[in-house]
Design a protein around this motif. Structure first.
Motif, PDB file in Angstrom:
ATOM      1  N   ALA A 190      13.586  12.867  25.715  1.00  0.00           N
ATOM      2  CA  ALA A 190      12.290  13.467  25.419  1.00  0.00           C
ATOM      3  C   ALA A 190      11.129  12.545  25.784  1.00  0.00           C
ATOM      4  CB  ALA A 190      12.216  13.829  23.939  1.00  0.00           C
ATOM      5  N   LEU A 191      11.398  11.249  25.932  1.00  0.00           N
ATOM      6  CA  LEU A 191      10.329  10.323  26.260  1.00  0.00           C
ATOM      7  C   LEU A 191       9.932  10.401  27.739  1.00  0.00           C
ATOM      8  CD1 LEU A 191      11.449   7.243  24.143  1.00  0.00           C
ATOM      9  CD2 LEU A 191       9.557   8.801  23.678  1.00  0.00           C
ATOM     10  N   LYS A 192      10.779  10.997  28.570  1.00  0.00           N
ATOM     11  CA  LYS A 192      10.440  11.101  29.997  1.00  0.00           C
ATOM     12  C   LYS A 192       9.218  11.974  30.242  1.00  0.00           C
ATOM     13  CE  LYS A 192      15.198  10.216  31.495  1.00  0.00           C
ATOM     14  NZ  LYS A 192      16.413  10.768  32.190  1.00  0.00           N
ATOM     15  N   PRO A 193       9.111  13.155  29.618  1.00  0.00           N
ATOM     16  CA  PRO A 193       7.881  13.937  29.810  1.00  0.00           C
ATOM     17  C   PRO A 193       6.635  13.222  29.307  1.00  0.00           C
ATOM     18  CG  PRO A 193       9.639  15.326  28.949  1.00  0.00           C
ATOM     19  CD  PRO A 193      10.130  13.910  28.869  1.00  0.00           C
ATOM     20  N   LEU A 194       6.771  12.376  28.283  1.00  0.00           N
ATOM     21  CA  LEU A 194       5.623  11.602  27.818  1.00  0.00           C
ATOM     22  C   LEU A 194       5.199  10.591  28.877  1.00  0.00           C
ATOM     23  CD1 LEU A 194       6.730  12.862  25.146  1.00  0.00           C
ATOM     24  CD2 LEU A 194       5.942  10.794  23.984  1.00  0.00           C
ATOM     25  N   ARG A 195       6.181  10.008  29.565  1.00  0.00           N
ATOM     26  CA  ARG A 195       5.862   9.098  30.656  1.00  0.00           C
ATOM     27  C   ARG A 195       5.124   9.842  31.768  1.00  0.00           C
ATOM     28  NH1 ARG A 195      10.937   7.866  33.997  1.00  0.00           N
ATOM     29  NH2 ARG A 195      10.438  10.033  34.508  1.00  0.00           N
ATOM     30  N   ASP A 196       5.557  11.064  32.048  1.00  0.00           N
ATOM     31  CA  ASP A 196       4.900  11.851  33.095  1.00  0.00           C
ATOM     32  C   ASP A 196       3.442  12.130  32.736  1.00  0.00           C
ATOM     33  OD1 ASP A 196       7.328  11.879  34.399  1.00  0.00           O
ATOM     34  OD2 ASP A 196       7.889  13.877  33.687  1.00  0.00           O
ATOM     35  N   VAL A 197       3.173  12.419  31.464  1.00  0.00           N
ATOM     36  CA  VAL A 197       1.795  12.668  31.030  1.00  0.00           C
ATOM     37  C   VAL A 197       0.972  11.399  31.170  1.00  0.00           C
ATOM     38  CG1 VAL A 197       0.319  13.272  29.068  1.00  0.00           C
ATOM     39  CG2 VAL A 197       2.452  14.518  29.451  1.00  0.00           C
ATOM     40  N   PHE A 198       1.531  10.269  30.775  1.00  0.00           N
ATOM     41  CA  PHE A 198       0.825   8.989  30.879  1.00  0.00           C
ATOM     42  C   PHE A 198       0.472   8.698  32.349  1.00  0.00           C
ATOM     43  CE2 PHE A 198       0.879   4.425  31.683  1.00  0.00           C
ATOM     44  CZ  PHE A 198      -0.033   3.954  30.745  1.00  0.00           C
ATOM     45  N   GLN A 199       1.441   8.866  33.236  1.00  0.00           N
ATOM     46  CA  GLN A 199       1.188   8.592  34.653  1.00  0.00           C
ATOM     47  C   GLN A 199       0.170   9.559  35.237  1.00  0.00           C
ATOM     48  OE1 GLN A 199       5.143   8.694  36.323  1.00  0.00           O
ATOM     49  NE2 GLN A 199       5.591   6.581  35.753  1.00  0.00           N
ATOM     50  N   ARG A 200       0.229  10.810  34.805  1.00  0.00           N
ATOM     51  CA  ARG A 200      -0.743  11.787  35.296  1.00  0.00           C
ATOM     52  C   ARG A 200      -2.155  11.448  34.816  1.00  0.00           C
ATOM     53  NH1 ARG A 200       1.900  15.826  33.884  1.00  0.00           N
ATOM     54  NH2 ARG A 200       0.885  16.387  31.923  1.00  0.00           N
ATOM     55  N   ASN A 201      -2.271  10.981  33.575  1.00  0.00           N
ATOM     56  CA  ASN A 201      -3.570  10.556  33.068  1.00  0.00           C
ATOM     57  C   ASN A 201      -4.121   9.394  33.881  1.00  0.00           C
ATOM     58  OD1 ASN A 201      -3.493  12.485  31.051  1.00  0.00           O
ATOM     59  ND2 ASN A 201      -2.831  11.058  29.456  1.00  0.00           N
ATOM     60  N   GLN A 202      -3.241   8.466  34.235  1.00  0.00           N
ATOM     61  CA  GLN A 202      -3.658   7.320  35.038  1.00  0.00           C
ATOM     62  C   GLN A 202      -4.145   7.757  36.420  1.00  0.00           C
ATOM     63  OE1 GLN A 202      -4.438   4.641  33.135  1.00  0.00           O
ATOM     64  NE2 GLN A 202      -3.540   3.382  34.747  1.00  0.00           N
ATOM     65  N   GLN A 203      -3.400   8.659  37.032  1.00  0.00           N
ATOM     66  CA  GLN A 203      -3.774   9.141  38.363  1.00  0.00           C
ATOM     67  C   GLN A 203      -5.104   9.884  38.330  1.00  0.00           C
ATOM     68  OE1 GLN A 203      -0.369  11.477  39.467  1.00  0.00           O
ATOM     69  NE2 GLN A 203       0.926   9.687  39.853  1.00  0.00           N
ATOM     70  N   ASP A 204      -5.306  10.682  37.289  1.00  0.00           N
ATOM     71  CA  ASP A 204      -6.572  11.411  37.174  1.00  0.00           C
ATOM     72  C   ASP A 204      -7.734  10.441  37.050  1.00  0.00           C
ATOM     73  OD1 ASP A 204      -5.178  13.763  37.284  1.00  0.00           O
ATOM     74  OD2 ASP A 204      -5.246  14.150  35.127  1.00  0.00           O
ATOM     75  N   ARG A 205      -7.538   9.365  36.316  1.00  0.00           N
ATOM     76  CA  ARG A 205      -8.607   8.382  36.159  1.00  0.00           C
ATOM     77  C   ARG A 205      -8.876   7.656  37.462  1.00  0.00           C
ATOM     78  NH1 ARG A 205     -13.028   7.983  33.077  1.00  0.00           N
ATOM     79  NH2 ARG A 205     -13.649   5.810  32.744  1.00  0.00           N
ATOM     80  N   GLN A 206      -7.815   7.351  38.204  1.00  0.00           N
ATOM     81  CA  GLN A 206      -7.997   6.647  39.473  1.00  0.00           C
ATOM     82  C   GLN A 206      -8.749   7.498  40.482  1.00  0.00           C
ATOM     83  OE1 GLN A 206      -4.028   5.548  40.519  1.00  0.00           O
ATOM     84  NE2 GLN A 206      -3.900   3.897  39.003  1.00  0.00           N
ATOM     85  N   LEU A 207      -8.565   8.799  40.419  1.00  0.00           N
ATOM     86  CA  LEU A 207      -9.302   9.690  41.306  1.00  0.00           C
ATOM     87  C   LEU A 207     -10.801   9.652  41.033  1.00  0.00           C
ATOM     88  CD1 LEU A 207      -6.924  12.802  41.394  1.00  0.00           C
ATOM     89  CD2 LEU A 207      -7.326  11.125  43.215  1.00  0.00           C
ATOM     90  N   VAL A 226       2.707  18.356  25.993  1.00  0.00           N
ATOM     91  CA  VAL A 226       4.161  18.399  26.185  1.00  0.00           C
ATOM     92  C   VAL A 226       4.735  19.767  25.828  1.00  0.00           C
ATOM     93  CG1 VAL A 226       6.365  17.352  25.552  1.00  0.00           C
ATOM     94  CG2 VAL A 226       4.324  15.918  25.756  1.00  0.00           C
ATOM     95  N   PHE A 227       4.542  20.213  24.596  1.00  0.00           N
ATOM     96  CA  PHE A 227       5.175  21.458  24.169  1.00  0.00           C
ATOM     97  C   PHE A 227       4.669  22.650  24.976  1.00  0.00           C
ATOM     98  CE2 PHE A 227       5.584  19.535  19.644  1.00  0.00           C
ATOM     99  CZ  PHE A 227       6.596  18.711  20.090  1.00  0.00           C
ATOM    100  N   SER A 228       3.353  22.756  25.142  1.00  0.00           N
ATOM    101  CA  SER A 228       2.810  23.885  25.909  1.00  0.00           C
ATOM    102  C   SER A 228       3.273  23.847  27.356  1.00  0.00           C
ATOM    103  CB  SER A 228       1.272  23.880  25.848  1.00  0.00           C
ATOM    104  OG  SER A 228       0.812  24.135  24.540  1.00  0.00           O
ATOM    105  N   ALA A 229       3.334  22.628  27.924  1.00  0.00           N
ATOM    106  CA  ALA A 229       3.695  22.488  29.330  1.00  0.00           C
ATOM    107  C   ALA A 229       5.167  22.778  29.585  1.00  0.00           C
ATOM    108  CB  ALA A 229       3.336  21.089  29.815  1.00  0.00           C
ATOM    109  N   LEU A 230       6.040  22.419  28.639  1.00  0.00           N
ATOM    110  CA  LEU A 230       7.484  22.536  28.871  1.00  0.00           C
ATOM    111  C   LEU A 230       8.098  23.807  28.295  1.00  0.00           C
ATOM    112  CD1 LEU A 230       8.729  18.878  28.251  1.00  0.00           C
ATOM    113  CD2 LEU A 230       8.142  19.982  30.406  1.00  0.00           C
ATOM    114  N   ALA A 231       7.326  24.580  27.563  1.00  0.00           N
ATOM    115  CA  ALA A 231       7.870  25.808  26.982  1.00  0.00           C
ATOM    116  C   ALA A 231       8.391  26.725  28.080  1.00  0.00           C
ATOM    117  CB  ALA A 231       6.790  26.529  26.171  1.00  0.00           C
ATOM    118  N   GLY A 232       9.549  27.331  27.838  1.00  0.00           N
ATOM    119  CA  GLY A 232      10.147  28.245  28.806  1.00  0.00           C
ATOM    120  C   GLY A 232      10.960  27.579  29.890  1.00  0.00           C
ATOM    121  N   GLN A 233      11.145  26.257  29.786  1.00  0.00           N
ATOM    122  CA  GLN A 233      11.897  25.533  30.810  1.00  0.00           C
ATOM    123  C   GLN A 233      13.253  25.040  30.300  1.00  0.00           C
ATOM    124  OE1 GLN A 233       9.603  22.538  32.914  1.00  0.00           O
ATOM    125  NE2 GLN A 233       7.693  23.664  32.615  1.00  0.00           N
TER     126      GLN A 233
END
Length: 290
Positions: A190-207, A226-233
């Motif tokens: 479950a910690l992998k999707p949290l890592r994805d959110v962290f990396q996406r936040n970093q990329q958005d800031r770098q842009l 996390v929950f809203s994004a992964l629901a239905g998967q």
């Protein structure tokens, strides 16, 4: 081997507890005669295989909190540690920031409990459900009426498999009468999707051409990010309970939570109830003023 994480927030939260929270940190506010989070710790300590309980928040480790942890460790014979965030990181940011501490020792799974909820904590039942059908996220859910549901995270489930098909945090219109209790059982995956959110936040800031590490990248909202994004998967499932549950967002709601816990004390903690015994606590009738 299992672990538990209790999310206790910080002084910037719990403002509806003021002025009471000026004297006592909200997680230590007495509910049914004991600190609020003692109910959580008691429930976690009763789960077979529980090896450690971690508290994550943004409070300073002051004397009341330190003393409570020392007493709780002795009472429950479990390591109980407080991990202080460097900044308020949301409901998921602390889990990702302290991921190495959570995963140390290779736990099979770990519970995540919000401190400001009252529940009978059916943790063993959740664990049984998880072991029968393993998925990264298992949420505890209960039902509410149409009006009440708008104040909580709402869950649309597959009634046969209990997969979470849709999740909306505090919707503006009715979505479902199944609501999120703020009590979870996560697999290490479950910690992998949290890592994805962290990396996406970093990329958005770098842009935005902002050099250096952006502290806000560490802020992760479990519910929306996390929950809203992964629901239905096929990753999030819900375990429904008909036991007691309520949020504790104010001193008034703490009174209601105390009532729920006291109603169970006859079976769970009869020693905490007053009895008509010589030399013991006395049950007094109401006082009337004229």
């Amino acid at each position: 081997m299992l672990k538990a994480v209790i999310l206790i927030g910080g002084p910037q939260k719990g403002t509806r507890f003021r002025p009471l929270s000026f004297e006592v940190p909200k997680p230590l506010f007495p509910v049914a005669g004991v600190p609020m989070i003692q109910h959580h710790i008691e429930a976690c300590a009763q789960v077979p295989g529980m090896q450690e309980i971690l508290l994550i928040g943004f409070y300073q480790p002051d004397e009341p909190l330190t003393q409570f942890l020392e007493t709780a460790q002795q009472e429950f014979n479990l390591p109980i540690r407080y991990l202080q965030e460097f900044a308020p990181l949301g409901t998921g940011g602390g889990l990702y920031h302290f991921r190495d501490q959570i995963l140390a020792g290779g736990p099979e799974a770990f519970f995540v409990l919000n401190a400001d909820v009252c529940s009978d904590f059916p943790l063993n039942a959740m664990l049984d459900a998880h072991r029968c059908q393993r998925h990264p996220f298992l949420l505890l859910g209960t039902t509410a009426n149409r009006t009440q549901s708008l104040n909580y995270g709402c869950i649309v489930e597959n009634p046969q498999t209990h997969e979470v098909l849709h999740y909306v945090e505090k919707p503006s219109t009715f979505i479902s009468d199944i609501i999120n209790c703020g009590i979870y059982l996560f697999s290490p995956e479950a910690l992998k999707p949290l890592r994805d959110v962290f990396q996406r936040n970093q990329q958005d800031r770098q842009l935005e051409d902002s050099p250096g590490l952006w502290p806000g990248a560490g802020t992760i909202r479990l519910e929306q990010d996390v929950f809203s994004a992964l629901a239905g998967q096929g990753q999030i499932y819900v375990y429904l309970t008909d036991g007691i549950w309520s949020q504790i967002k104010s001193a008034g709601s703490a009174l209601y939570a105390s009532r729920l816990y006291l109603g169970r004390y006859e079976f769970t903690h009869p020693e905490r109830l007053a009895k008509h015994t010589p030399g013991g606590p006395q049950i007094r009738g109401p006082l009337f003023c004229f």
